[in-house]
Design a protein around this motif. Structure first.
Motif, PDB file in Angstrom:
ATOM      1  N   ALA A 212     -30.430  37.203  29.508  1.00 53.70           N
ATOM      2  CA  ALA A 212     -29.465  36.110  29.543  1.00 53.70           C
ATOM      3  C   ALA A 212     -28.972  35.872  30.965  1.00 53.70           C
ATOM      4  CB  ALA A 212     -28.294  36.439  28.625  1.00 53.70           C
ATOM      5  N   HIS A 213     -29.596  36.540  31.915  1.00 58.33           N
ATOM      6  CA  HIS A 213     -29.118  36.426  33.297  1.00 58.33           C
ATOM      7  C   HIS A 213     -29.775  35.255  34.024  1.00 58.33           C
ATOM      8  CE1 HIS A 213     -27.554  40.370  32.377  1.00 58.33           C
ATOM      9  NE2 HIS A 213     -28.780  40.771  32.072  1.00 58.33           N
ATOM     10  N   PRO A 214     -28.984  34.532  34.787  1.00 56.30           N
ATOM     11  CA  PRO A 214     -29.516  33.371  35.511  1.00 56.30           C
ATOM     12  C   PRO A 214     -30.438  33.797  36.661  1.00 56.30           C
ATOM     13  CG  PRO A 214     -27.254  33.782  36.150  1.00 56.30           C
ATOM     14  CD  PRO A 214     -27.548  34.726  35.017  1.00 56.30           C
TER      15      PRO A 214
ATOM     16  N   GLY B 216     -31.440  33.520  49.473  1.00 57.80           N
ATOM     17  CA  GLY B 216     -30.413  34.532  49.698  1.00 57.80           C
ATOM     18  C   GLY B 216     -29.007  33.957  49.596  1.00 57.80           C
ATOM     19  N   THR B 217     -28.812  32.844  50.232  1.00 60.65           N
ATOM     20  CA  THR B 217     -27.495  32.222  50.248  1.00 60.65           C
ATOM     21  C   THR B 217     -27.078  31.777  48.850  1.00 60.65           C
ATOM     22  OG1 THR B 217     -27.961  31.445  52.487  1.00 60.65           O
ATOM     23  CG2 THR B 217     -26.127  30.418  51.323  1.00 60.65           C
ATOM     24  N   LYS B 218     -27.999  31.129  48.171  1.00 68.45           N
ATOM     25  CA  LYS B 218     -27.670  30.665  46.825  1.00 68.45           C
ATOM     26  C   LYS B 218     -27.426  31.824  45.869  1.00 68.45           C
ATOM     27  CE  LYS B 218     -29.360  25.981  46.578  1.00 68.45           C
ATOM     28  NZ  LYS B 218     -30.377  25.015  46.134  1.00 68.45           N
TER      29      LYS B 218
ATOM     30  N   ILE C 157     -19.245  36.580  38.902  1.00 67.82           N
ATOM     31  CA  ILE C 157     -18.222  37.614  38.802  1.00 67.82           C
ATOM     32  C   ILE C 157     -16.913  36.983  38.327  1.00 67.82           C
ATOM     33  CG2 ILE C 157     -16.787  39.199  40.136  1.00 67.82           C
ATOM     34  CD1 ILE C 157     -19.265  39.691  41.915  1.00 67.82           C
ATOM     35  N   ALA C 158     -16.613  35.831  38.886  1.00 66.36           N
ATOM     36  CA  ALA C 158     -15.383  35.131  38.511  1.00 66.36           C
ATOM     37  C   ALA C 158     -15.463  34.629  37.072  1.00 66.36           C
ATOM     38  CB  ALA C 158     -15.128  33.974  39.467  1.00 66.36           C
ATOM     39  N   ASN C 159     -16.632  34.158  36.716  1.00 64.03           N
ATOM     40  CA  ASN C 159     -16.811  33.619  35.376  1.00 64.03           C
ATOM     41  C   ASN C 159     -18.172  34.001  34.809  1.00 64.03           C
ATOM     42  OD1 ASN C 159     -17.016  32.167  33.043  1.00 64.03           O
ATOM     43  ND2 ASN C 159     -17.218  30.186  34.058  1.00 64.03           N
ATOM     44  N   PRO C 160     -18.216  35.116  34.118  1.00 64.56           N
ATOM     45  CA  PRO C 160     -19.475  35.684  33.616  1.00 64.56           C
ATOM     46  C   PRO C 160     -20.279  34.732  32.740  1.00 64.56           C
ATOM     47  CG  PRO C 160     -17.711  37.262  33.419  1.00 64.56           C
ATOM     48  CD  PRO C 160     -17.070  35.960  33.804  1.00 64.56           C
ATOM     49  N   ALA C 161     -19.660  33.660  32.288  1.00 58.62           N
ATOM     50  CA  ALA C 161     -20.390  32.747  31.417  1.00 58.62           C
ATOM     51  C   ALA C 161     -21.060  31.623  32.191  1.00 58.62           C
ATOM     52  CB  ALA C 161     -19.445  32.147  30.382  1.00 58.62           C
ATOM     53  N   ALA C 162     -20.863  31.638  33.502  1.00 54.18           N
ATOM     54  CA  ALA C 162     -21.296  30.518  34.334  1.00 54.18           C
ATOM     55  C   ALA C 162     -22.774  30.488  34.707  1.00 54.18           C
ATOM     56  CB  ALA C 162     -20.466  30.485  35.613  1.00 54.18           C
ATOM     57  N   GLY C 163     -23.600  31.028  33.855  1.00 51.92           N
ATOM     58  CA  GLY C 163     -25.002  31.163  34.249  1.00 51.92           C
ATOM     59  C   GLY C 163     -25.821  29.903  34.451  1.00 51.92           C
ATOM     60  N   THR C 164     -25.613  29.215  35.559  1.00 49.04           N
ATOM     61  CA  THR C 164     -26.452  28.060  35.838  1.00 49.04           C
ATOM     62  C   THR C 164     -27.478  28.393  36.904  1.00 49.04           C
ATOM     63  OG1 THR C 164     -24.769  27.350  37.407  1.00 49.04           O
ATOM     64  CG2 THR C 164     -24.737  26.328  35.232  1.00 49.04           C
ATOM     65  N   SER C 165     -28.687  28.609  36.476  1.00 46.64           N
ATOM     66  CA  SER C 165     -29.754  28.983  37.389  1.00 46.64           C
ATOM     67  C   SER C 165     -29.990  27.900  38.431  1.00 46.64           C
ATOM     68  CB  SER C 165     -31.033  29.245  36.604  1.00 46.64           C
ATOM     69  OG  SER C 165     -30.840  30.340  35.730  1.00 46.64           O
TER      70      SER C 165
END
Lengths: 337, 337
Positions: free
Chosen positions: A157-159, A302-304, A313-321
């Motif tokens: 489930a990781h971006p 790297g930057t992205k 970290i701030a919002n664990p649900a924010a997984g936008t690849s």
DNA sequence: TTGTACGCGTTATCAA
DNA sequence: TTGATAACGCGTACAA
């Protein structure tokens, strides 16, 4: 002269004449205290040479402001450049970076991940999306934000942050086809556990078939990621039943190694054979002939990745690849068939 | 299915039916508890999927088992290889490595050091022995073990791991003298704040004078550490009053950059000019002609630095510096005058 | 050998 | 806005 004991926050508070709670807020949320208390606290910090204890802070806040990354190796220039960019951006965002390398051993990678979690990393950056079977469970149960860099599909489930490896393979081949090449060989790194290499190979082969060309298994070489693989690759190519006029490599390191061996053995590139790489590491421009290669925006990855990790970290649900674009850097290692 | 809360040591102790103290000892000093309690604790750890909280452990034990390193940049292959070796050995000794880069800005380096100390690093690894004036004070007042890697003299009271840069310069020149060269030019990186570059230059110049040769300031080039410096260096060399037959570089990157420019401009190496590098990064063998260079045992420096740092953490008074040997890797970029 | 209890230095909560 | 106080989770003397 020197203070024997390091000053603590309570010392600062005492000197500033405020409570320890206010002192803490003054340092972490300066806007939330009155200007004069802020000033007095800052002054006290100066006079005492106070340096906060990140360990205690981490324990209390449950944030270490540290992210961990696990790479195959830092020696490969492509990862070195990646780490440099990752670290730089992370630092700008107030995070430290712990690096670890597994040297292509997924058991080691698993252990390293455990260690980083234990160590209190706020998030993890992994390379690619194929890992030890148990790694996924580990990350889930630890509930640690994770991003798969250099990947074009999520890891569980990781971006991810990466690019279309398949496209990369395609554009290399199209270039070669345009030059009139019809007999190809492919040189890749190990494909097991490395979906990127497989995707690049797929891109190559499917483009070939689309043009009515075959690439029998005999034309596909798989070697460890290292310059020294070039020698064995060279010998293998020489012995192929159908001598190829173009070699498509899925890694710059491999391409460079091959070219080095070729130069030593007197095979002229690109006259007798064209060679393409993948990654566009800096040295590809220095060798002779300069390497035609699939250009990957390493720093951008790297930057992205850094930005995404902090967001996560701030919002664990924010997984936008996020994906980046690749193109072809045409240089001197490719020419007419 | 998933436990909502992460298990703590007290949960382990409870399940194992022992005290929290015993559980702690079982994990950190397995020999100091009875075999059966050890077994029960380990079993409980397994069943709960317990992962120790390194943050809390660090706070209580005052040891984070983390060392920090501050490099100019990770992109330079020489530091990439160094970090790889450093990290590997550190991991073997049970330590994590935080990397930071200052990109040749000593103010940034100072800030990074402060950050790493604040973060709770048990020790620091710096490059070289010339730093921001305030860095020394900072390290002293923080009482943090520090080693100067890539250095041949202590940084303040901190031990070093490195080699004699001066000797390196000497052997490069001797080789060139033996080939009959009499007109030299020197290409180095920035010398301010970099005692290594200065020492290499000294080694070069003193060897020259010992043979009755001069190297006027006009023959000394100073450029940023980067391959792209090669272009400017090439132009500068072309305009020198006395055309040199040999260029001694104090960095492989610079040598490679120069050779790249030379190839583009049609200057034949080594026929029209010999070039030597310093460092022996891997790609030096790949370019054509292969680079003759001062070989530095990069991995050894990394490994020894790691060992020393861990030793220093255990015993801060143990400052026994170590030096490694350099020699010359003679390849094809040098030839008769 | 094991258990108890306190301390590590900070953040966070909540009442004032 | 500030101040008192309870966590945070583990290490470690000290006592048993």
């Amino acid at each position: 002269m020197e203070k024997k004991k390091k000053p603590r926050l309570s010392d600062v508070a005492l000197l500033a004449g405020v409570s320890i709670g206010s002192a803490s807020k003054a340092l972490s949320e300066p806007d939330k205290v009155r200007p004069d208390t802020l000033a007095r606290v800052k002054d006290a910090v100066q006079r005492l040479g106070y340096i906060a204890d990140g360990t205690a802070r981490a324990l209390a806040s449950r944030r270490s402001r540290t992210v961990g990354t696990i790479l195959p190796t830092i020696s490969n220039p492509i990862y070195a450049a990646f780490v440099q960019a990752l670290q730089k951006q992370l630092a700008a965002l107030g995070y430290h970076l712990i690096v670890a390398s597994h040297e292509y051993d997924d058991e080691v990678e698993l252990d390293l991940a455990r260690g980083l979690i234990e160590r209190g990393a706020d998030a993890l950056v992994l390379i690619g999306s194929e890992h030890h079977p148990r790694l996924s469970h580990l990350l889930d149960s630890a509930e640690i934000p994770t991003v798969a860099a250099w990947s074009y599909s999520p890891f569980g489930a990781h971006p991810f942050v990466g690019f279309n490896d398949r496209t990369g393979g395609q554009i290399a081949v199209r270039h070669l086809l345009g030059l009139g090449h019809r007999r190809f060989a492919i040189l890749s790194g190990p494909t097991t556990g490395n979906e990127r290499q497989r995707a690049r190979i797929s891109g190559i082969i499917e483009t070939l078939s689309a043009h009515g060309l075959e690439c029998p298994p005999d034309c596909r070489l798989e070697m460890p990621f290292s310059i020294s693989s070039g020698d064995a690759a060279f010998r293998a190519v020489q012995q192929m039943a159908v001598a190829p006029t173009a070699l498509v490599c899925c890694s710059d390191l491999l391409a460079l190694g091959f070219m080095s061996a070729a130069a030593r053995e007197g095979l002229r590139i690109p006259d007798q054979m064209s060679v393409t790489g993948f990654g566009d590491i800096e040295i590809g421009k220095l060798v002779h002939p300069a390497l035609t290669t699939v250009r990957v925006p390493i720093e951008e990855i790297g930057t992205k990745t850094a930005s995404m990790v902090v967001e996560l970290i701030a919002n664990p649900a924010a997984g936008t690849s996020a994906d980046v674009e690749v193109d072809l850097a045409i240089r001197a290692s490719t020419g007419p068939a």
